[in-house]
Design an enzyme around this catalytic site. Structure first.
Site, PDB file in Angstrom:
ATOM      1  CE  LYS A   9      25.223   2.793 -35.847  1.00  0.00           C
ATOM      2  NZ  LYS A   9      23.861   2.332 -35.467  1.00  0.00           N
ATOM      3  CE1 TYR A  49      24.372  -2.245 -37.807  1.00  0.00           C
ATOM      4  CE2 TYR A  49      24.892  -0.819 -39.673  1.00  0.00           C
ATOM      5  CZ  TYR A  49      24.852  -1.050 -38.313  1.00  0.00           C
ATOM      6  OH  TYR A  49      25.283  -0.091 -37.432  1.00  0.00           O
ATOM      7  CG  ASN A 112      22.104   3.886 -32.587  1.00  0.00           C
ATOM      8  OD1 ASN A 112      22.863   4.017 -33.550  1.00  0.00           O
ATOM      9  ND2 ASN A 112      21.634   2.717 -32.217  1.00  0.00           N
ATOM     10  CG  HIS A 115      28.389  -0.852 -35.080  1.00  0.00           C
ATOM     11  ND1 HIS A 115      27.371  -1.772 -35.051  1.00  0.00           N
ATOM     12  CD2 HIS A 115      29.546  -1.562 -35.216  1.00  0.00           C
ATOM     13  CE1 HIS A 115      27.896  -2.992 -35.170  1.00  0.00           C
ATOM     14  NE2 HIS A 115      29.203  -2.893 -35.273  1.00  0.00           N
ATOM     15  CD  GLU A 126      30.875  -5.434 -36.615  1.00  0.00           C
ATOM     16  OE1 GLU A 126      31.516  -4.618 -35.902  1.00  0.00           O
ATOM     17  OE2 GLU A 126      29.769  -5.882 -36.284  1.00  0.00           O
TER      18      GLU A 126
HETATM   19  P1  IDP Z   1      23.059  -2.468 -31.653  1.00  0.00           P
HETATM   20  O1  IDP Z   1      23.609  -1.426 -32.608  1.00  0.00           O
HETATM   21  O2  IDP Z   1      22.800  -1.886 -30.297  1.00  0.00           O
HETATM   22  O3  IDP Z   1      23.863  -3.744 -31.629  1.00  0.00           O
HETATM   23  P2  IDP Z   1      21.084  -3.901 -33.236  1.00  0.00           P
HETATM   24  O4  IDP Z   1      19.808  -4.463 -32.713  1.00  0.00           O
HETATM   25  O5  IDP Z   1      22.166  -4.856 -33.623  1.00  0.00           O
HETATM   26  O6  IDP Z   1      21.593  -2.819 -32.185  1.00  0.00           O
HETATM   27  O7  IDP Z   1      20.698  -3.006 -34.500  1.00  0.00           O
HETATM   28  C1  IDP Z   1      21.697  -2.485 -35.348  1.00  0.00           C
HETATM   29  C2  IDP Z   1      21.342  -1.051 -35.683  1.00  0.00           C
HETATM   30  O8  IDP Z   1      20.135  -1.032 -36.427  1.00  0.00           O
HETATM   31  C3  IDP Z   1      21.054  -0.151 -34.481  1.00  0.00           C
HETATM   32  O9  IDP Z   1      22.207   0.395 -33.876  1.00  0.00           O
HETATM   33  C4  IDP Z   1      20.176   0.914 -35.083  1.00  0.00           C
HETATM   34  O10 IDP Z   1      20.941   1.889 -35.795  1.00  0.00           O
HETATM   35  C5  IDP Z   1      19.355   0.102 -36.077  1.00  0.00           C
HETATM   36  N1  IDP Z   1      18.091  -0.374 -35.486  1.00  0.00           N
HETATM   37  C6  IDP Z   1      17.918  -1.440 -34.677  1.00  0.00           C
HETATM   38  N2  IDP Z   1      16.631  -1.579 -34.307  1.00  0.00           N
HETATM   39  C7  IDP Z   1      15.959  -0.578 -34.922  1.00  0.00           C
HETATM   40  C8  IDP Z   1      14.582  -0.168 -34.927  1.00  0.00           C
HETATM   41  O11 IDP Z   1      13.721  -0.777 -34.283  1.00  0.00           O
HETATM   42  N3  IDP Z   1      14.286   0.938 -35.663  1.00  0.00           N
HETATM   43  C9  IDP Z   1      15.214   1.628 -36.377  1.00  0.00           C
HETATM   44  N4  IDP Z   1      16.514   1.281 -36.394  1.00  0.00           N
HETATM   45  C10 IDP Z   1      16.884   0.206 -35.672  1.00  0.00           C
HETATM   46 MG    MG Z   2      24.015  -5.230 -33.019  1.00  0.00          MG
END
Ligand code: IDP
Ligand code: MG
Length: 145
Positions: A9, A49, A112, A115, A126
């Site tokens: 990312k 997303y 984070n 992905h 994707e």
């Molecule tokens: P994942 O990436 O671990 O599969 P997902 O719940 O699918 O997590 O969420 C996709 C992405 O959206 C996350 O990697 C993160 O960058 C962002 N995200 C998810 N939940 C939050 C939140 O509560 N606050 C801010 N960003 C979030």
């Molecule tokens: Mg996810």
């Protein structure tokens, strides 16, 4: 053998962590079978997303994914989808197991570092954002044929 998609990312790109993350992927034994640097359009970020559309974090997430280029890798290995998700770690870096990529390089739940596709079906959708002509039957064999 199974294939999956890793996206490095914009936060990790800007912090010059691309090499460290790719080194980790290789050290874990995955074969890298496609790699691309790409600046996502709004539409492409939204495709990735789509399942989160309507949530509080959706719009900030789309903006974040367009802050800088991303690096996408198709990686291949045994149980690649599940194994890559384990190596990536939980969404929130503070909750991710130590030595996971997110624990090492993530700075918040949003930012984070990486992905990883959640399922085979997610991968097949994707992968097309980065490699439109990718066929899921492609593998490292293509390099030798
Ligand atoms: P994942 O990436 O671990 O599969 P997902 O719940 O699918 O997590 O969420 C996709 C992405 O959206 C996350 O990697 C993160 O960058 C962002 N995200 C998810 N939940 C939050 C939140 O509560 N606050 C801010 N960003 C979030
Ligand atoms: Mg996810």
């Amino acid at each position: 053998m199974e294939q999956t998609l890793l996206i490095i990312k914009p936060d990790a790109y800007k912090r010059k962590l691309v090499g460290k993350i790719i080194t980790r992927i290789e050290r874990e034994g995955f074969d890298i079978i496609r790699i691309a640097l790409k600046s996502l359009t709004e539409e492409e970020a939204e495709i990735l997303y789509e399942v989160h559309r309507g949530k509080d974090f959706f719009e900030p997430l789309i903006l974040f994914m367009r802050e800088a280029p991303v690096v996408a890798l198709v990686v291949e290995g045994k149980d690649a989808v599940g194994r890559l998700r384990e190596i990536v770690g939980k969404t929130n870096p503070d909750e991710a197991a130590s030595d996971t990529i997110r624990a090492l390089y993530g700075t918040s739940t949003g930012r984070n570092a990486v992905h990883a596709a959640e399922s085979k079906e997610a991968f097949e959708m994707e992968v097309r954002v980065f490699f439109p002509d990718f066929k899921t039957t492609d593998s490292t064999d293509i390099f030798y044929s």
